[in-house]
Structure formats: C-alpha cells, structure tokens
Design a protein around this motif. Structure first.
Motif, PDB file in Angstrom:
ATOM      1  N   ALA A 162       1.102  -1.484  -0.107  1.00  0.00           N
ATOM      2  CA  ALA A 162       0.134  -0.366  -0.456  1.00  0.00           C
ATOM      3  C   ALA A 162       0.750   1.486   0.172  1.00  0.00           C
ATOM      4  N   ALA A 163       2.070   1.232   0.404  1.00  0.00           N
ATOM      5  CA  ALA A 163       2.944   2.015   0.607  1.00  0.00           C
ATOM      6  C   ALA A 163       3.621   2.629  -0.594  1.00  0.00           C
ATOM      7  N   PHE A 164       3.750   1.543  -1.354  1.00  0.00           N
ATOM      8  CA  PHE A 164       4.287   1.571  -2.197  1.00  0.00           C
ATOM      9  C   PHE A 164       3.118   2.310  -3.611  1.00  0.00           C
ATOM     10  N   ARG A 165       2.227   1.538  -3.798  1.00  0.00           N
ATOM     11  CA  ARG A 165       1.134   2.239  -4.318  1.00  0.00           C
ATOM     12  C   ARG A 165       0.823   3.665  -4.023  1.00  0.00           C
ATOM     13  N   LYS A 166       0.924   4.595  -2.439  1.00  0.00           N
ATOM     14  CA  LYS A 166       0.734   5.481  -2.828  1.00  0.00           C
ATOM     15  C   LYS A 166       1.698   6.289  -2.877  1.00  0.00           C
ATOM     16  N   TYR A 167       3.171   6.007  -3.167  1.00  0.00           N
ATOM     17  CA  TYR A 167       4.123   7.070  -2.939  1.00  0.00           C
ATOM     18  C   TYR A 167       4.789   6.608  -4.374  1.00  0.00           C
ATOM     19  N   PHE A 168       4.265   5.928  -5.226  1.00  0.00           N
ATOM     20  CA  PHE A 168       5.150   5.346  -6.815  1.00  0.00           C
ATOM     21  C   PHE A 168       4.365   5.487  -8.105  1.00  0.00           C
ATOM     22  N   HIS A 169       4.052   6.370  -8.273  1.00  0.00           N
ATOM     23  CA  HIS A 169       3.473   7.257  -9.506  1.00  0.00           C
ATOM     24  C   HIS A 169       4.005   7.578 -10.295  1.00  0.00           C
ATOM     25  N   ARG A 170       3.436   7.958 -11.667  1.00  0.00           N
ATOM     26  CA  ARG A 170       3.646   9.900 -12.051  1.00  0.00           C
ATOM     27  C   ARG A 170       2.907  10.708 -11.584  1.00  0.00           C
ATOM     28  N   ALA A 171       3.297  11.883 -12.098  1.00  0.00           N
ATOM     29  CA  ALA A 171       2.837  12.908 -11.715  1.00  0.00           C
ATOM     30  C   ALA A 171       1.227  13.399 -11.933  1.00  0.00           C
TER      31      ALA A 171
END
Length: 274
Positions: free
Chosen positions: A192-201
């Motif tokens: 869940a932390a990965f999905r929260k912080y890792f994404h394109r702008a």
C-alpha cells in the motif's frame, strides 16, 4: 534482460515458477497488473541459451491517459503528465539493536552522524525537496530530524505505512524470515505504501518535484523491485547501508529510472554500517 534464475529457484521449463508467482499475486493483492505468463517473452542471449524477459507494463500505476477513457487525441494529449517525480529514499541511521521495543531502538551517536552527513550531502547537491515523508518508527523519525534541520522550510508528513516489516516471501528462502505470518501481516501494508508514493506525476503538476522518503531497509529494497518491475521476492538479494541514498525517477511517460542504489559515497569508510 532478466535471467530465469532471478525469477526463482525452480526450473522455468516446468512452469512451477509461473504457478508460484501467480499464486503469490492472489495472496498479496495482484502485485502485477497482468498474469506473469502474459508478461514473459522468450528470447536468446549472445550465448544462445534460453532466457526470459518480462515486458514493461506501461500502465503499472493505472495512470496512463490512454487507459483512463476513450477521448479525442488532442484531449488525451492535454491530460498527459509533463513533470518528473524524483524520489530519494533514505534509510535510517545505525540504531540500538538491543532495544526490546521501538521506543528503545534509538539512533546511536554514529547513527546521528550518518543522518547529518546524508542530509548535508543532499543539501550540497542543491536539491530543493517539495516534501519530506518519514516512517513513524523511532529510528526513522530521529533520522528525519536531521533532514528537517537541514531543510527547515520543507513540508513534512509522517506515515505509518512506511514502517519496517517483511514485505514478501524472499527467494531463495531465508531461515531468518519465518514464519509466514510476518509477510501476511506486513506485506499488504508495504505494498500500500508503494502504491501511495510510486506513480507518475498528476497532470496538474507542471514542475519536476523532489521528494525525500526516510524509511527502512526492507521497505526500500521492496520499493526498488516493484518500481523496476522486478520479481518482488528478489528484495532480500539487495543491500542498502544505514543512511544510504537511493534515487528513483518516475518520468511523465511512466517509465522508471534507478539513478542510485544505496549510495554512501559521501561517507568516510569508518562511518559506513549496515
């Protein structure tokens, strides 16, 4: 190119690796957006041996404009991100490992020095972070204080999702990471932390951003595997030192670049610990 042995210790010819990972996807909430078998393409290397190469999932963060809805080309182009997100993952400093509870696992004197040196290094590089995130565990919070002191005007946010834990059953297996209840308890949270912080702008973000994330070794290693779309069970094969800096850039296209991994080149040899 990712060799077959990187995916797992089983023979790929038997199909057991695919079965293991697909089962793992169901257990951990579909870490891969497509079945593994659909992502693998066979090729041959210069030695003529069979190898397996996973195809890059262009829509790994579910933010590819083409996947959102059917629109005219000009409307779709207007909704494409234009900024790059530069994420700097900082592991906490050396800490008192004899503590029995989190509050007792405070930074050592060396750990505080490591934190100060890493904060100073990023400042000397001329970085201007837009935000500093940090784990709520004591050793990460104390490490964060050094960065907050060096970058006093930057917004900060604490996050329980970034706490240390066991992200995924490693391959090859380790006797130090048992029983499986740890992965069942921590895996979904770290994912869940990965999905929260890792994404394109977001489309609204017009300027490139610099974001610091002060957290933990296992979390960082798992993030690296996931960001590069490598098998998540490979996280334990990576090592990052205390207060090392890992930089990952997420480009507007959704492509991801690993600029540094566990960098401690700014520290004297006697200051480096793991």
């Amino acid at each position: 190119m990712v060799w077959a042995r990187v995916i797992g210790s089983c023979s790929v010819l038997s199909g057991s690796v695919v079965t293991y990972l697909v089962a793992g996807n169901r257990h951990y909430g579909s870490l891969f957006s497509k079945p593994l078998a659909a992502q693998l393409t066979h090729s041959s290397d210069v030695l003529g041996e069979a190898s397996i190469s996973p195809c890059w999932d262009e829509n790994w963060d579910k933010r590819d404009p083409q996947s959102m809805m059917r629109k005219k080309a000009e409307e779709e182009e207007a909704e494409r991100p234009t900024a790059t997100r530069r994420l700097f993952l900082i592991r906490h400093g050396q800490y008192n490992m004899s503590g029995t509870v989190d509050e007792e696992r405070t930074l050592t004197d060396l750990g505080r020095l490591q934190a100060e040196q890493s904060a100073k290094r990023l400042f000397e590089l001329g970085l201007e972070p837009t935000v500093i995130y940090h784990s709520t565990m004591t050793r990460a919070t104390e490490t964060f204080h050094a960065f907050n002191k060096t970058f006093p005007d930057v917004p900060t946010k604490s996050c329980d999702l970034l706490r240390e834990g066991a992200p995924y059953p490693p391959q090859p297996p380790s006797k130090l990471w048992r029983p499986e209840v740890h992965f069942f308890r921590d895996g979904a949270r770290i994912e869940a932390a990965f999905r929260k912080y890792f994404h394109r702008a977001d489309v609204q973000q017009k300027e490139d951003s610099v974001e610091f994330i002060v957290c933990h070794g296992n979390v960082i290693r798992y993030f690296v595997c996931r960001a590069l779309q490598l098998p998540p069970e490979a996280w334990l094969r990576i090592s990052v030192a205390h207060c090392s800096v890992t930089q990952i850039n997420i480009h507007p296209s959704g492509h991801v670049s690993l600029y540094s991994l566990g960098d401690v080149g700014h520290m004297l040899p006697e200051f480096i610990t793991r």
